[in-house]
Design a protein around this motif. Structure first.
Motif, PDB file in Angstrom:
ATOM      1  N   GLU A 194      -6.279 125.364   6.257  1.00  0.00           N
ATOM      2  CA  GLU A 194      -5.061 125.483   5.802  1.00  0.00           C
ATOM      3  C   GLU A 194      -4.769 126.234   4.352  1.00  0.00           C
ATOM      4  O   GLU A 194      -6.003 126.304   3.725  1.00  0.00           O
ATOM      5  CB  GLU A 194      -4.481 123.902   5.213  1.00  0.00           C
ATOM      6  CG  GLU A 194      -4.263 123.002   6.595  1.00  0.00           C
ATOM      7  CD  GLU A 194      -3.012 123.198   7.121  1.00  0.00           C
ATOM      8  OE1 GLU A 194      -1.913 123.343   6.446  1.00  0.00           O
ATOM      9  OE2 GLU A 194      -2.829 123.053   8.305  1.00  0.00           O
ATOM     10  N   ALA A 195      -3.805 126.833   4.000  1.00  0.00           N
ATOM     11  CA  ALA A 195      -3.661 127.569   2.923  1.00  0.00           C
ATOM     12  C   ALA A 195      -2.189 127.418   2.326  1.00  0.00           C
ATOM     13  O   ALA A 195      -1.231 127.367   3.042  1.00  0.00           O
ATOM     14  CB  ALA A 195      -4.110 129.130   2.932  1.00  0.00           C
ATOM     15  N   ALA A 196      -2.359 127.638   0.996  1.00  0.00           N
ATOM     16  CA  ALA A 196      -0.836 127.486   0.446  1.00  0.00           C
ATOM     17  C   ALA A 196       0.057 128.745   1.035  1.00  0.00           C
ATOM     18  O   ALA A 196      -0.577 129.868   1.170  1.00  0.00           O
ATOM     19  CB  ALA A 196      -0.973 127.675  -0.733  1.00  0.00           C
ATOM     20  N   SER A 197       1.403 128.676   1.031  1.00  0.00           N
ATOM     21  CA  SER A 197       2.082 129.897   1.459  1.00  0.00           C
ATOM     22  C   SER A 197       2.684 130.439   0.276  1.00  0.00           C
ATOM     23  O   SER A 197       2.898 129.780  -0.844  1.00  0.00           O
ATOM     24  CB  SER A 197       3.083 129.506   2.459  1.00  0.00           C
ATOM     25  OG  SER A 197       4.195 128.787   1.909  1.00  0.00           O
ATOM     26  N   PHE A 198       2.803 131.950   0.127  1.00  0.00           N
ATOM     27  CA  PHE A 198       3.533 132.530  -0.707  1.00  0.00           C
ATOM     28  C   PHE A 198       4.451 133.690  -0.009  1.00  0.00           C
ATOM     29  O   PHE A 198       4.480 133.550   1.215  1.00  0.00           O
ATOM     30  CB  PHE A 198       2.771 133.146  -1.842  1.00  0.00           C
ATOM     31  CG  PHE A 198       1.383 133.994  -1.401  1.00  0.00           C
ATOM     32  CD1 PHE A 198       1.747 135.346  -1.890  1.00  0.00           C
ATOM     33  CD2 PHE A 198       0.581 133.702  -0.814  1.00  0.00           C
ATOM     34  CE1 PHE A 198       0.712 136.273  -1.379  1.00  0.00           C
ATOM     35  CE2 PHE A 198      -0.620 134.560  -0.608  1.00  0.00           C
ATOM     36  CZ  PHE A 198      -0.510 135.822  -0.919  1.00  0.00           C
ATOM     37  N   THR A 199       4.976 134.530  -0.652  1.00  0.00           N
ATOM     38  CA  THR A 199       6.130 135.526  -0.014  1.00  0.00           C
ATOM     39  C   THR A 199       5.638 136.873   0.031  1.00  0.00           C
ATOM     40  O   THR A 199       5.043 137.229  -0.912  1.00  0.00           O
ATOM     41  CB  THR A 199       7.232 135.488  -0.999  1.00  0.00           C
ATOM     42  OG1 THR A 199       7.923 133.941  -1.243  1.00  0.00           O
ATOM     43  CG2 THR A 199       8.386 136.330  -0.496  1.00  0.00           C
ATOM     44  N   VAL A 200       5.646 137.584   1.346  1.00  0.00           N
ATOM     45  CA  VAL A 200       5.687 138.996   1.614  1.00  0.00           C
ATOM     46  C   VAL A 200       6.919 139.511   2.041  1.00  0.00           C
ATOM     47  O   VAL A 200       7.322 138.763   2.998  1.00  0.00           O
ATOM     48  CB  VAL A 200       4.326 139.184   2.093  1.00  0.00           C
ATOM     49  CG1 VAL A 200       4.513 138.802   3.761  1.00  0.00           C
ATOM     50  CG2 VAL A 200       4.131 140.806   2.409  1.00  0.00           C
TER      51      VAL A 200
END
Length: 182
Positions: free
Chosen positions: A17-23
């Motif tokens: 699992e990993a945090a999400s961020f924006t691309v």
């Protein structure tokens, strides 16, 4: 339910699992089809030009980034890696269109491209086989907890992914599609 139904060809299903961020991209919106310039040369209008990418909101503690472009729907049994870039400094939050050319001219100092599944260290565009149906392309910016991932420049994208698995703080995903009609 069959075991294969659990994963539905999801490239993240068995990753930590990993945090999400924006691309985002100036070339294509999430869920849209690749424009011709991001498709492979040899396809109508194809230019093998890597997309412009911008990202924001990476987790605290990010020390570098890696960018990958992967097609899990390629008829290979292992998908197809179109692009892999390692050791992008944490201060960088954008790559210009065309950064993935033969020389990596648009990459920041210290970043490098690994050979894709065509065995060239550059971006190679989408070119699904005619009549194979739509393919998904996952353009992913990986936020890492190390300043350098430590894989050789001639390593495969799969080795990069394996090495990154324990260092990923966050993942920003842009999903695109391509299809070649029969």
């Amino acid at each position: 339910m069959h075991a294969d139904d659990l994963f539905v060809n999801d490239p993240f299903a068995r990753l930590p699992e990993a945090a999400s961020f924006t691309v985002t991209s100036a070339n294509v919106a999430d869920g849209a089809a690749w424009p011709a310039e991001q498709r492979a040369s040899g396809t109508p209008g194809g230019q093998d030009r890597s997309p412009q990418l911008s990202w924001s909101g990476a987790p605290e503690g990010t020390k570098s980034y890696a960018v990958t472009v992967y097609d899990p729907d390629a008829p290979t049994g292992s998908g197809f890696w179109h692009w892999a870039v390692a050791d992008i400094p944490a201060t960088v939050t954008e790559l210009p269109a065309g950064a993935g050319d033969d020389t990596g001219s648009g990459l920041p100092e210290g970043a490098y491209q690994l050979p894709n599944d065509a065995r060239v260290a550059r971006y190679i565009g989408a070119a699904p086989p005619a009549g194979h149906g739509p393919h998904r392309y996952y353009t992913v910016v990986h936020a890492l907890d190390v300043p350098a991932i430590g894989v050789p420049a001639d390593a495969t994208p799969a080795v990069l992914g394996f090495t990154m698995a324990g260092h990923i703080l966050g993942r920003a995903v842009l999903t695109t599609t391509a299809e070649t009609r029969a």
